[in-house]
Design an enzyme around this catalytic site. Structure first.
Site, PDB file in Angstrom:
ATOM      1  N   CYS A   2       0.941  -0.933  -0.161  1.00 53.67           N
ATOM      2  CA  CYS A   2       0.082   0.179   0.642  1.00 53.67           C
ATOM      3  C   CYS A   2       0.437   1.357   0.322  1.00 53.67           C
ATOM      4  O   CYS A   2       1.788   0.942  -0.234  1.00 53.67           O
ATOM      5  CB  CYS A   2      -1.071   0.234   1.402  1.00 53.67           C
ATOM      6  N   ASN A  80       1.651   0.706   5.924  1.00 52.83           N
ATOM      7  CA  ASN A  80       1.806   0.120   4.358  1.00 52.83           C
ATOM      8  C   ASN A  80       2.515  -1.270   4.940  1.00 52.83           C
ATOM      9  O   ASN A  80       3.823  -0.615   5.716  1.00 52.83           O
ATOM     10  CB  ASN A  80       2.764   1.448   3.020  1.00 52.83           C
TER      11      ASN A  80
END
Length: 648
Positions: A2, A80
């Site tokens: 991400c 992330n």
């Protein structure tokens, strides 16, 4: 995988709609990192906003949406990465009474923070991550990065506002981010081909270092960048140097057979953990030992052929595709091979500034981008062999540096210092070899100084950047281990904390994320790293065979003919490019008139190197490529800022 972004104000001063719009714009700038979903979260009274772009890997349902709040409401997370041992952590948390709605690792991470606190939770995690966590109780922001530095995280000041994100593109979207070029940091690029953390190409901007945790609140934001000392503010929850020193103090006591079995077990588990995903998983296969051992262990744990990918280069003497094809055939993987020519590779060059958005000059970025693009056609996750060289003494430059240090150690220090003074004023001449190179190393205080000459490009970069001070890096330590271990250990540590995260892992992250592909590196599991550090050098280099123990394990899976063959590397023919198809492009970027007008680089110094290169001196391509990558980046940066301001 991400992307994340966000901002924190020194005091509340914007409406919720304004904060949400700004955070959303920052997230959109890195949508390639997570094209499957996006979200923002805002607390206007606290002056904080988080944005997230999701590449769905685990729990593809809306239950994995971010930013995500903890069950108790205290924490909000934009994250992330992947926590590979999330199932184990989930079981421990359930025993403490935690309950889960979905099966994402994000939800497990938030529950861990609530149960164990931030720092202790990160210590328990085995994974790769960068995260931004807002603590609603303490009204503070936590930024954290995984032990090795697989995932990036930038932060800095835009006006009086703190901004942060996975890539600089996100920070650029803030209308007050007009931070100029940090000339001191630019000297690091010229020396190393990259800018190591915590430095950044922009003033008032920083990178979070691997294994570090940073706590920021409104008061810290109000104090501004001028009072921020990143080396002190970023505190370690895991420190590679300290962990290596501890491993060396308690060395592995078994013999070859025990070490081989232990490494096999650790690697198989590390590979198995990284095969867990709700999307297709594959592997980058070059045919070298590192990627071959990852591929072998994947196939050994899979019930169907593993997807493997390799790139071949037409007309190249360093083509690894036949080696990869041979390994794939023996293991019966589902192999995809793509041959590219010079034009295919050169087509990537104009895309590099946008792909990296901080100047970066490891020319193997080009083939890496091509193999990532190839893999994304078939899978969403790809495993790689990164880390084997740094952990198991794989680079030939290690042996050359040891040879030079042994020779220098035989010369009395006073005599060496006298000879070293003869090298003063020679500048870049020492890069071309011969007597100048030898004299440049005479003043070495330790293996660190010798090894720096093995990895340096521009030897006196401050002379090329008017007004700059040459910044020192980890490579400037005379003895990176401060008396522990051997010179060989010291070099591997220097690469592990600098070259590995800021060059190799940066390269893989940007090229893979540019095509929304998640890359995972089993050899960089922290358990594997700490075990490798406990091994004697004889288990890494024996009878001229580098990565000895790693190859012993690989022999369990592949025949000797596929294990013991020379290292070819994964490079790019930069010299041929600059003398051929890229000559006109390079000439324009290196024009003395252009350099003088821009006022960042010394036009005469660059022109001299460009002239020497044109006269056939091959070694200067390394100097030129990092200058060219900076010049190309400047163009991209100016265009990006003009677009945000609306004047371009």
């Amino acid at each position: 995988m991400c992307g994340l972004a966000g901002l924190l104000l020194p005091s509340p001063g914007r409406q919720e709609e304004q904060l949400a719009a700004l955070a959303a714009a920052m997230g959109t700038a890195i949508a390639h990192r997570g094209p499957d979903d996006s979200g923002t979260w805002v607390d206007a009274p606290a002056g904080v906003a988080l944005a997230h772009q999701r590449l769905s890997i685990l729990d593809l349902s809306p239950l994995g949406h971010q930013p995500m709040a903890s069950v108790d409401g205290r924490y909000v997370l934009a994250y992330n990465g992947e926590i590979y041992n999330f199932s184990q952590l989930r079981g421990q948390l359930e025993a403490l009474g935690a309950r889960f709605r979905g099966h994402s690792d994000t939800e497990v991470l938030l529950a861990a923070f609530s149960a164990w606190g931030v720092e202790e939770s990160l210590r328990r995690c085995n994974g790769m991550f960068a995260l931004a966590l807002w603590d609603r109780s303490e009204r503070c922001l936590w930024l954290a990065r995984d032990r090795v530095g697989k995932k990036p995280l930038y932060y800095g000041w835009a006006g009086d506002t703190l901004v942060f994100g996975s890539e600089l593109k996100a920070l650029w979207r803030h209308p007050q981010f007009d931070n100029g070029i940090d000339r001191d940091a630019l000297t690091l690029l010229l020396r190393l081909d990259y800018i190591p953390a915590p430095h950044c190409i922009h003033e008032r901007t920083f990178k979070l270092m691997p294994g570090r945790l940073l706590r920021l609140d409104a008061a810290a934001v109000a104090a501004g960048a001028s009072s921020h000392q990143p080396e002190l503010a970023q505190r370690p929850f895991w420190d590679a140097r300290e962990r290596m020193r501890a491993a060396l103090a308690a060395p592995f006591a078994g013999g070859d057979a025990e070490a081989e079995q232990r490494l096999d077990e650790l690697l198989r588990d590390a590979v198995g953990l990284r095969m867990v995903a709700d999307v297709p998983v594959g592997v980058f296969l070059s045919g070298g030992a590192d990627s071959s051992i990852v591929t072998s262990m994947m196939q050994a744990q899979s019930t169907r052929p593993v997807h493997s990918f390799s790139i071949g280069f037409e007309g190249s003497h360093h083509d690894e595709a036949p080696l990869a094809r041979e390994v794939a055939g023996y293991l019966h993987t589902d192999h995809t091979e793509l041959y590219v020519n010079g034009a295919d590779a050169l087509a990537v060059v104009p895309q590099l500034p946008a792909m990296f958005d901080e100047p970066f000059a490891d020319a193997s970025q080009v083939p890496t981008a091509l193999v990532a693009r190839l893999a994304r056609r078939g899978v969403t996750v790809a495993l790689s062999g990164d880390g084997g060289d740094e952990l198991f003494f794989g680079y030939s430059r290690y042996q050359r540096a040891l040879r030079n240090w042994r020779m220098l150690s035989r010369v009395p220090l006073t005599l060496r210092r006298s000879l070293a003074r003869l090298a003063d004023g020679q500048g870049e001449a020492s890069r071309s070899g011969g007597l100048a190179a030898l004299l440049a190393e005479m003043g070495a205080r330790g293996i660190g100084d010798v090894y720096r000459n093995r990895v340096a490009r521009w030897r006196d970069p401050a002379a090329v950047v008017p007004g700059a001070r040459a910044v020192e890096s980890f490579y400037h330590l005379a003895d990176p281990l401060e008396g522990a271990g051997t010179p060989a250990d010291a070099m591997m540590l220097a690469d592990f904390v600098t070259y590995l995260p800021d060059d190799l892992l940066c390269k893989v992250d940007r090229t893979s994320m540019a095509v929304s592909l998640e890359a995972r590196a089993p050899l960089l599991d922290w358990r594997v790293a700490e075990f490798a550090w406990s091994l004697p050098l004889d288990m890494k280099l024996r009878a001229g065979v580098s990565k000895f123990l790693l190859k012993k394990v690989l022999l369990r899976y592949l025949p000797a003919s596929m294990v013991h063959r020379g290292k070819r590397g994964f490079g790019a023919p930069v010299t041929a490019w600059l003398r051929g198809d890229l000559k006109s492009w390079a000439g324009d970027l290196l024009s003395p008139q252009r350099l003088a007008a821009e006022g960042v680089l010394d036009a005469a110094a660059v022109a001299q190197v460009w002239q020497r290169f044109g006269q056939g001196e091959r070694k200067w391509h390394t100097h030129l490529w990092n200058v060219l990558m900076f010049q190309a980046w400047q163009d991209y940066w100016r265009q990006s800022r003009a677009a945000v301001r609306g004047d371009g």
